[in-house]
Write an enzyme that holds these catalytic residues in place. Structure first.
Site, PDB file in Angstrom:
ATOM      1  N   LYS A 141     -19.467  -5.878  19.570  1.00 36.23           N
ATOM      2  CA  LYS A 141     -18.063  -6.093  18.747  1.00 36.23           C
ATOM      3  C   LYS A 141     -17.985  -7.613  18.815  1.00 36.23           C
ATOM      4  CE  LYS A 141     -13.428  -5.104  18.099  1.00 36.23           C
ATOM      5  NZ  LYS A 141     -12.390  -3.919  18.448  1.00 36.23           N
ATOM      6  N   LYS A 158     -20.563  -4.190  15.243  1.00 35.46           N
ATOM      7  CA  LYS A 158     -19.222  -4.490  14.210  1.00 35.46           C
ATOM      8  C   LYS A 158     -18.965  -5.847  14.139  1.00 35.46           C
ATOM      9  CE  LYS A 158     -14.429  -3.750  14.576  1.00 35.46           C
ATOM     10  NZ  LYS A 158     -13.295  -2.821  15.210  1.00 35.46           N
TER      11      LYS A 158
HETATM   12  C1  PBG Z   1      -9.358  -2.859  18.446  1.00 39.04           C
HETATM   13  C2  PBG Z   1      -9.998  -2.696  16.966  1.00 39.04           C
HETATM   14  C3  PBG Z   1      -9.969  -3.620  15.602  1.00 39.04           C
HETATM   15  C4  PBG Z   1     -10.734  -3.013  14.861  1.00 39.04           C
HETATM   16  C5  PBG Z   1     -11.096  -1.696  15.329  1.00 39.04           C
HETATM   17  N1  PBG Z   1     -10.513  -1.745  16.574  1.00 39.04           N
HETATM   18  C6  PBG Z   1      -9.544  -5.040  15.851  1.00 39.04           C
HETATM   19  C7  PBG Z   1      -9.570  -5.947  16.653  1.00 39.04           C
HETATM   20  O1  PBG Z   1     -10.475  -6.087  17.511  1.00 39.04           O
HETATM   21  O2  PBG Z   1      -8.795  -6.820  16.734  1.00 39.04           O
HETATM   22  C8  PBG Z   1     -10.876  -3.573  13.536  1.00 39.04           C
HETATM   23  C9  PBG Z   1     -11.400  -2.603  12.394  1.00 39.04           C
HETATM   24  C10 PBG Z   1     -11.318  -3.311  11.058  1.00 39.04           C
HETATM   25  O3  PBG Z   1     -11.254  -4.353  10.523  1.00 39.04           O
HETATM   26  O4  PBG Z   1     -11.621  -2.463  10.179  1.00 39.04           O
HETATM   27  N2  PBG Z   1      -8.515  -1.630  18.578  1.00 39.04           N
END
Ligand code: PBG
Length: 312
Positions: free
Chosen positions: A181, A235
């Site tokens: 991620k 992601k």
């Molecule tokens: C963190 C989380 C995020 C997303 C999913 N889980 C945001 C981040 O890491 O700041 C983003 C998902 C999206 O942008 O659709 N809990």
């Protein structure tokens, strides 16, 4: 003839709908930066999930927006926390027709907006946070989660969650690990959806990955698999098709890709201007993510796809 020889097909079965449920509201709240996506009440969430199941959607992933946030994100592991309550509703409604995945993180629940416990220097404490995640995993498991998806990018989170789950007899709950991620600029609309603002203009570069790196993603993925992940996630999706393709060639586990909020919002914004054909671009993007090697796509287009695109 083109259809006959097409190498890649997106199916409803591949898609997971991200859904938001917010505590303490009496009607669904629109999210300006995510057209057609809302913060649900418990009741509107039930209706939405039943509707998705009727459309043939196989899975949703739940995010909670608590009424109160605090330093340690207590709502994430509270048995009365919004996601835990919603999970119980949904399992009653849809049973085994649809898989309910729960995102596991605390940023939606902390007042500073970080994905963990912050020390006196404002830095996230990895090991203390991992213990918090284990507690949240147990709360989700007891409430009926079938797949737990840790998204905080703390080292050792998958092993800690697996241990905690197995220790209470939840051996059959799967872990979908957000393994690679990236610290991305594409999460903006999501943070609107969960009312998160990182304190002091901070960012997540201390725990999420650097988008300049792909070999680091391999290490993160391998670690999560060694710790017991059942599925791994990459992601965001589109700017990381190389990471997806690389994982698909190396890893023998189902691979998920998250087509994130900013990717969805960009398509809608350009389509609203009449600059692109939004539907065509949405299909093109989802197809490209599958072509790169993803088996599962988390996308805000799921309902739309199930309603319209899959029939064409
Ligand atoms: C963190 C989380 C995020 C997303 C999913 N889980 C945001 C981040 O890491 O700041 C983003 C998902 C999206 O942008 O659709 N809990």
């Amino acid at each position: 003839m083109r259809d006959l020889v097409a190498e890649t097909h997106v199916r409803v079965d591949d898609l997971v709908a991200p859904l938001f449920v917010r505590e303490g509201i009496s009607s669904p709240q629109p999210i300006t930066s995510l057209p057609h996506v809302v913060q649900h009440t418990r009741d509107s969430l039930r209706a939405e999930v039943t509707g998705l199941a009727d459309l043939g959607v196989k899975a949703v992933i739940l995010f909670g927006v608590p009424a109160q946030k605090d330093a340690v994100g207590s709502g994430a592991s509270d048995p009365q926390g919004i996601v835990q309550l919603a999970l119980a509703d949904l399992r009653t409604d849809v049973g085994d027709d649809l898989v309910v995945i729960t995102d596991l993180c605390v940023d939606e629940y902390t007042d500073h907006g970080h994905c963990g416990i912050v020390d006196e220097h404002g830095v996230v404490d990895n090991d203390a946070t991992v213990e918090l995640y284990a507690q949240a995993a147990l709360a989700q498991a007891r409430a009926g989660s079938q797949v737990i998806a840790p998204s905080g990018m703390m080292d050792g989170q998958v092993a800690a969650i697996r241990d905690a789950l197995d220790g209470e007899g939840f051996d059959d709950i799967a872990i979908l690990a957000y393994a690679a991620k990236y610290a991305s600029g594409l999460y903006g609309p999501f943070r609107d959806a969960v009312d998160v603002e990182i304190a002091d203009g901070g960012d997540r570069k201390g725990y999420q990955q650097d988008y300049r790196n792909v070999r680091e993603a391999q290490r993160e993925i391998d670690l999560d698999i060694a710790e017991g992940a059942d599925m791994i996630m990459i992601k965001p999706a589109l700017a990381y098709l190389d990471v997806i393709a690389d994982a698909a060639s190396r890893v023998d586990l189902p691979i998920a890709a998250y087509h994130v909020s900013g990717e969805y919002a960009m398509i809608h914004a350009a389509a609203q201007q009449g600059w692109i054909d939004g539907d065509a671009v949405a299909i093109e993007h989802l197809t490209a993510i599958k072509r790169a090697g993803a088996n599962i796509i988390l996308t805000y287009f799921t309902r739309w796809f199930a309603e319209t695109a899959s029939a064409s």
